[in-house]
Design a protein around this motif. Structure first.
Motif, PDB file in Angstrom:
ATOM      1  N   SER A  37       0.845  -1.198   0.000  1.00 16.19           N
ATOM      2  CA  SER A  37       0.000   0.000   0.000  1.00 16.19           C
ATOM      3  C   SER A  37       0.880   1.247   0.000  1.00 16.19           C
ATOM      4  CB  SER A  37      -0.929   0.007   1.220  1.00 16.19           C
ATOM      5  OG  SER A  37      -0.166   0.179   2.393  1.00 16.19           O
ATOM      6  N   PHE A  38       0.226   2.402  -0.159  1.00 21.92           N
ATOM      7  CA  PHE A  38       0.940   3.673  -0.180  1.00 21.92           C
ATOM      8  C   PHE A  38       1.557   4.001   1.179  1.00 21.92           C
ATOM      9  CE2 PHE A  38       1.173   8.318   0.094  1.00 21.92           C
ATOM     10  CZ  PHE A  38       1.946   8.584  -1.013  1.00 21.92           C
ATOM     11  N   ASP A  39       1.049   3.410   2.244  1.00 24.25           N
ATOM     12  CA  ASP A  39       1.547   3.693   3.594  1.00 24.25           C
ATOM     13  C   ASP A  39       3.008   3.282   3.779  1.00 24.25           C
ATOM     14  OD1 ASP A  39      -0.966   4.652   4.227  1.00 24.25           O
ATOM     15  OD2 ASP A  39      -1.666   2.702   4.986  1.00 24.25           O
ATOM     16  N   ASP A  40       3.505   2.388   2.956  1.00 18.92           N
ATOM     17  CA  ASP A  40       4.893   1.927   3.075  1.00 18.92           C
ATOM     18  C   ASP A  40       5.906   2.966   2.606  1.00 18.92           C
ATOM     19  OD1 ASP A  40       3.901  -0.498   3.970  1.00 18.92           O
ATOM     20  OD2 ASP A  40       3.882  -1.380   1.960  1.00 18.92           O
ATOM     21  N   VAL A  41       5.455   3.969   1.863  1.00 20.71           N
ATOM     22  CA  VAL A  41       6.388   4.914   1.252  1.00 20.71           C
ATOM     23  C   VAL A  41       7.106   5.780   2.285  1.00 20.71           C
ATOM     24  CG1 VAL A  41       4.837   6.866   0.808  1.00 20.71           C
ATOM     25  CG2 VAL A  41       6.623   6.345  -0.805  1.00 20.71           C
ATOM     26  N   VAL A  99       1.166  -3.764  -6.156  1.00 19.65           N
ATOM     27  CA  VAL A  99       0.330  -2.561  -6.122  1.00 19.65           C
ATOM     28  C   VAL A  99      -0.155  -2.248  -7.529  1.00 19.65           C
ATOM     29  CG1 VAL A  99       1.422  -1.572  -4.074  1.00 19.65           C
ATOM     30  CG2 VAL A  99       2.323  -1.020  -6.313  1.00 19.65           C
ATOM     31  N   ASP A 100      -1.294  -1.548  -7.596  1.00 21.04           N
ATOM     32  CA  ASP A 100      -1.832  -1.187  -8.911  1.00 21.04           C
ATOM     33  C   ASP A 100      -1.050  -0.030  -9.521  1.00 21.04           C
ATOM     34  OD1 ASP A 100      -2.706   0.600  -7.015  1.00 21.04           O
ATOM     35  OD2 ASP A 100      -4.665   0.922  -7.932  1.00 21.04           O
ATOM     36  N   ALA A 101      -1.328   0.283 -10.771  1.00 20.28           N
ATOM     37  CA  ALA A 101      -0.556   1.291 -11.510  1.00 20.28           C
ATOM     38  C   ALA A 101      -0.682   2.683 -10.895  1.00 20.28           C
ATOM     39  CB  ALA A 101      -0.994   1.311 -12.971  1.00 20.28           C
ATOM     40  N   ALA A 102      -1.877   3.041 -10.404  1.00 23.57           N
ATOM     41  CA  ALA A 102      -2.069   4.369  -9.808  1.00 23.57           C
ATOM     42  C   ALA A 102      -1.267   4.511  -8.519  1.00 23.57           C
ATOM     43  CB  ALA A 102      -3.553   4.614  -9.546  1.00 23.57           C
ATOM     44  N   THR A 103      -1.269   3.485  -7.686  1.00 24.85           N
ATOM     45  CA  THR A 103      -0.495   3.524  -6.445  1.00 24.85           C
ATOM     46  C   THR A 103       0.995   3.530  -6.738  1.00 24.85           C
ATOM     47  OG1 THR A 103      -2.268   2.305  -5.340  1.00 24.85           O
ATOM     48  CG2 THR A 103      -0.150   2.399  -4.216  1.00 24.85           C
ATOM     49  N   GLN A 104       1.409   2.769  -7.737  1.00 22.75           N
ATOM     50  CA  GLN A 104       2.817   2.768  -8.126  1.00 22.75           C
ATOM     51  C   GLN A 104       3.244   4.166  -8.564  1.00 22.75           C
ATOM     52  OE1 GLN A 104       3.935   0.071 -11.279  1.00 22.75           O
ATOM     53  NE2 GLN A 104       5.944   1.002 -11.494  1.00 22.75           N
ATOM     54  N   GLN A 105       2.393   4.850  -9.331  1.00 25.06           N
ATOM     55  CA  GLN A 105       2.727   6.199  -9.801  1.00 25.06           C
ATOM     56  C   GLN A 105       2.849   7.168  -8.629  1.00 25.06           C
ATOM     57  OE1 GLN A 105       3.424   7.042 -13.034  1.00 25.06           O
ATOM     58  NE2 GLN A 105       4.070   8.980 -12.158  1.00 25.06           N
ATOM     59  N   ARG A 106       1.923   7.098  -7.674  1.00 22.76           N
ATOM     60  CA  ARG A 106       1.973   7.982  -6.505  1.00 22.76           C
ATOM     61  C   ARG A 106       3.226   7.732  -5.672  1.00 22.76           C
ATOM     62  NH1 ARG A 106      -2.914   7.187  -2.955  1.00 22.76           N
ATOM     63  NH2 ARG A 106      -1.919   8.824  -1.752  1.00 22.76           N
ATOM     64  N   MET A 107       3.515   6.445  -5.423  1.00 23.38           N
ATOM     65  CA  MET A 107       4.693   6.108  -4.629  1.00 23.38           C
ATOM     66  C   MET A 107       5.976   6.520  -5.343  1.00 23.38           C
ATOM     67  SD  MET A 107       3.628   2.349  -3.187  1.00 23.38           S
ATOM     68  CE  MET A 107       4.984   2.178  -2.037  1.00 23.38           C
ATOM     69  N   SER A 108       6.022   6.277  -6.634  1.00 23.48           N
ATOM     70  CA  SER A 108       7.195   6.636  -7.415  1.00 23.48           C
ATOM     71  C   SER A 108       7.411   8.145  -7.424  1.00 23.48           C
ATOM     72  CB  SER A 108       7.046   6.099  -8.835  1.00 23.48           C
ATOM     73  OG  SER A 108       8.169   6.419  -9.595  1.00 23.48           O
TER      74      SER A 108
END
Length: 147
Positions: free
Chosen positions: A65-69, A89-98
């Motif tokens: 999840s995004f909480d790991d970032v 993770v899905d593509a949207a979460t990957q983009q946010r984390m990246s």
């Protein structure tokens, strides 16, 4: 000329030691001392390399999840490189984390390298990533047989 170069290298590597002045040679030794002081002031400071291996620390994780970032950002702040595998993770979460981790690396002066489509390396400042490994692992030209 060659003798002068050898003398210069010898004087550079082995500093001149102060000699005790003999009676009657005080004028010569005072001039030699001044010359030695001037030469030591001109010399560049040498750094001694240690024989200890580098202290590179690397954290590899598979986020869910995004909480790991935030934990990854904390690792980067404490000079620990992070390899993130975005397979779960899905593509949207990957983009946010990246995007977030790219910003952290930019602020810290680090770098970001893509290892594969879903695996990215985030490194802090003063870390060099050699890209030669990518040239050997991904072929640039594949010959296709025409039938």
């Amino acid at each position: 000329m060659a003798l002068g170069l050898i003398d210069k290298l010898t004087n550079f590597l082995i500093p001149l030691e102060e000699e005790t002045a003999a009676p009657g040679k005080s004028e010569v030794s005072a001039g030699a001392k001044e010359m030695a002081v001037q030469e030591t002031e001109r010399r560049p400071k040498l750094k001694v390399h240690t024989q200890q291996p580098g202290q590179l620390k690397l954290y590899v994780d598979l986020p869910t999840s995004f909480d790991d970032v935030q934990a990854y950002a904390d690792y980067l702040k404490t000079n620990i490189a992070v390899v993130v595998n975005y397979q779960q993770v899905d593509a949207a979460t990957q983009q946010r984390m990246s995007d977030f981790l790219n910003g952290v690396c930019y602020v810290l002066g680090g770098c970001v390298q893509r290892v594969s489509d879903r695996v990215i390396l985030y490194a802090y400042a003063n870390i060099e990533v050699d890209k030669k490994i990518f040239a050997y692992s991904v072929p640039t030209y594949v010959r296709v047989k025409n039938e």
